[in-house]
Write a protein that holds these residues in place. Sequence first.
Motif, PDB file in Angstrom:
ATOM      1  N   SER A  31       0.825  -1.217   0.000  1.00  0.00           N
ATOM      2  CA  SER A  31       0.000   0.000   0.000  1.00  0.00           C
ATOM      3  C   SER A  31       0.859   1.268   0.000  1.00  0.00           C
ATOM      4  N   ASP A  32       2.162   1.118   0.179  1.00  0.00           N
ATOM      5  CA  ASP A  32       3.073   2.259   0.212  1.00  0.00           C
ATOM      6  C   ASP A  32       3.254   2.823  -1.206  1.00  0.00           C
ATOM      7  N   GLU A  33       3.129   4.139  -1.364  1.00  0.00           N
ATOM      8  CA  GLU A  33       3.225   4.765  -2.685  1.00  0.00           C
ATOM      9  C   GLU A  33       4.577   4.533  -3.359  1.00  0.00           C
ATOM     10  N   LYS A  34       5.645   4.581  -2.610  1.00  0.00           N
ATOM     11  CA  LYS A  34       6.979   4.354  -3.187  1.00  0.00           C
ATOM     12  C   LYS A  34       7.098   2.927  -3.696  1.00  0.00           C
ATOM     13  N   VAL A  35       6.589   1.969  -2.933  1.00  0.00           N
ATOM     14  CA  VAL A  35       6.626   0.561  -3.338  1.00  0.00           C
ATOM     15  C   VAL A  35       5.797   0.368  -4.607  1.00  0.00           C
ATOM     16  N   GLN A  36       4.675   1.036  -4.697  1.00  0.00           N
ATOM     17  CA  GLN A  36       3.826   0.942  -5.890  1.00  0.00           C
ATOM     18  C   GLN A  36       4.570   1.459  -7.120  1.00  0.00           C
ATOM     19  N   ARG A  37       5.250   2.590  -6.988  1.00  0.00           N
ATOM     20  CA  ARG A  37       6.022   3.135  -8.116  1.00  0.00           C
ATOM     21  C   ARG A  37       7.123   2.168  -8.539  1.00  0.00           C
ATOM     22  N   CYS A  38       7.821   1.605  -7.567  1.00  0.00           N
ATOM     23  CA  CYS A  38       8.906   0.662  -7.870  1.00  0.00           C
ATOM     24  C   CYS A  38       8.368  -0.573  -8.593  1.00  0.00           C
ATOM     25  N   GLY A  39       7.238  -1.089  -8.134  1.00  0.00           N
ATOM     26  CA  GLY A  39       6.636  -2.263  -8.769  1.00  0.00           C
ATOM     27  C   GLY A  39       6.266  -2.003 -10.212  1.00  0.00           C
ATOM     28  N   LYS A  40       5.734  -0.831 -10.493  1.00  0.00           N
ATOM     29  CA  LYS A  40       5.360  -0.491 -11.869  1.00  0.00           C
ATOM     30  C   LYS A  40       6.580  -0.399 -12.777  1.00  0.00           C
ATOM     31  N   GLN A  41       7.757  -0.222 -12.176  1.00  0.00           N
ATOM     32  CA  GLN A  41       9.013  -0.198 -12.933  1.00  0.00           C
ATOM     33  C   GLN A  41       9.657  -1.586 -13.003  1.00  0.00           C
ATOM     34  N   GLY A  42       8.983  -2.590 -12.437  1.00  0.00           N
ATOM     35  CA  GLY A  42       9.509  -3.952 -12.474  1.00  0.00           C
ATOM     36  C   GLY A  42      10.472  -4.282 -11.359  1.00  0.00           C
ATOM     37  N   ARG A  43      10.533  -3.444 -10.352  1.00  0.00           N
ATOM     38  CA  ARG A  43      11.431  -3.696  -9.217  1.00  0.00           C
ATOM     39  C   ARG A  43      10.664  -4.435  -8.129  1.00  0.00           C
ATOM     40  N   HIS A  44      11.132  -5.620  -7.800  1.00  0.00           N
ATOM     41  CA  HIS A  44      10.426  -6.475  -6.854  1.00  0.00           C
ATOM     42  C   HIS A  44      11.040  -6.482  -5.461  1.00  0.00           C
ATOM     43  N   PHE A  45      12.336  -6.666  -5.352  1.00  0.00           N
ATOM     44  CA  PHE A  45      12.980  -6.741  -4.044  1.00  0.00           C
ATOM     45  C   PHE A  45      12.713  -5.435  -3.295  1.00  0.00           C
ATOM     46  N   THR A  46      12.051  -5.543  -2.150  1.00  0.00           N
ATOM     47  CA  THR A  46      11.673  -4.354  -1.388  1.00  0.00           C
ATOM     48  C   THR A  46      11.949  -4.593   0.093  1.00  0.00           C
ATOM     49  N   GLN A  47      12.812  -3.782   0.652  1.00  0.00           N
ATOM     50  CA  GLN A  47      13.069  -3.860   2.088  1.00  0.00           C
ATOM     51  C   GLN A  47      12.080  -2.982   2.844  1.00  0.00           C
ATOM     52  N   ILE A  48      11.725  -3.408   4.045  1.00  0.00           N
ATOM     53  CA  ILE A  48      10.846  -2.581   4.876  1.00  0.00           C
ATOM     54  C   ILE A  48      11.469  -1.206   5.063  1.00  0.00           C
ATOM     55  N   ALA A  49      12.783  -1.164   5.242  1.00  0.00           N
ATOM     56  CA  ALA A  49      13.468   0.114   5.442  1.00  0.00           C
ATOM     57  C   ALA A  49      13.366   1.029   4.224  1.00  0.00           C
ATOM     58  N   GLY A  50      12.967   0.484   3.074  1.00  0.00           N
ATOM     59  CA  GLY A  50      12.863   1.273   1.860  1.00  0.00           C
ATOM     60  C   GLY A  50      11.492   1.870   1.611  1.00  0.00           C
ATOM     61  N   LEU A  51      10.561   1.672   2.524  1.00  0.00           N
ATOM     62  CA  LEU A  51       9.232   2.257   2.357  1.00  0.00           C
ATOM     63  C   LEU A  51       9.314   3.773   2.369  1.00  0.00           C
ATOM     64  N   GLY A  52       8.439   4.420   1.627  1.00  0.00           N
ATOM     65  CA  GLY A  52       8.374   5.878   1.631  1.00  0.00           C
ATOM     66  C   GLY A  52       7.824   6.411   2.947  1.00  0.00           C
ATOM     67  N   ASP A  53       6.921   5.660   3.566  1.00  0.00           N
ATOM     68  CA  ASP A  53       6.314   6.047   4.842  1.00  0.00           C
ATOM     69  C   ASP A  53       7.192   5.508   5.977  1.00  0.00           C
ATOM     70  N   VAL A  54       8.041   6.363   6.517  1.00  0.00           N
ATOM     71  CA  VAL A  54       9.000   5.914   7.535  1.00  0.00           C
ATOM     72  C   VAL A  54       8.314   5.469   8.818  1.00  0.00           C
ATOM     73  N   GLN A  55       7.163   6.057   9.138  1.00  0.00           N
ATOM     74  CA  GLN A  55       6.439   5.634  10.334  1.00  0.00           C
ATOM     75  C   GLN A  55       5.892   4.222  10.166  1.00  0.00           C
ATOM     76  N   GLU A  56       5.380   3.910   8.977  1.00  0.00           N
ATOM     77  CA  GLU A  56       4.901   2.547   8.717  1.00  0.00           C
ATOM     78  C   GLU A  56       6.052   1.575   8.726  1.00  0.00           C
ATOM     79  N   ALA A  57       7.195   1.968   8.188  1.00  0.00           N
ATOM     80  CA  ALA A  57       8.384   1.105   8.206  1.00  0.00           C
ATOM     81  C   ALA A  57       8.786   0.795   9.649  1.00  0.00           C
TER      82      ALA A  57
END
Length: 155
Positions: free
Chosen positions: A123-149
């Motif tokens: 549900s994180d906007e940054k993760v959504q953008r990365c996925g649309k670019q074909g990037r799958h590996f996603t660390q929790i620390a890489g979320l755009g929402d630092v509070q959710e991370a």
Amino acid sequence: LLGPMERCQSRGLAHGRFAWGARLLPRVRAVYAALHGTENLVSSCDNTFFAPSAHAKAPSNRVFPHVDQNAHDARFQDETGKGMGDWECFQGVLYIWGSPAEHASTTIVWPGSHATAWPAMMSDEKVQRCGKQGRHFTQIAGLGDVQEAARLMAG
């Protein structure tokens, strides 16, 4: 001898005879077929890693909780038109040798994360953008929402 992060990813081992031999062992296939209720299995291996006996004991282990599938990749579809991000994907670890020695590390799969952490990450906007670019590996620390991370890292 080992590559970055002490893995063998730069030497082709994950896609070589050793890894394919392990994937195709009859008992390994039988376990995964029983777990998933099908003989139609697709397998991949992103890393092969081990701890040589000469390795010194590490004072701590690196922690990088992550997911390897992003639900927002729509570049590929199956024969029914279902997008890649909607395919069932299961994370697993196959140990060829045990890791009981103090110099060896263990890898864990976070129980229940498919129902809690993964949907929150998707549900994180940054993760959504990365996925649309074909990037799958996603660390929790890489979320755009630092509070959710921080919430996810706290468990």
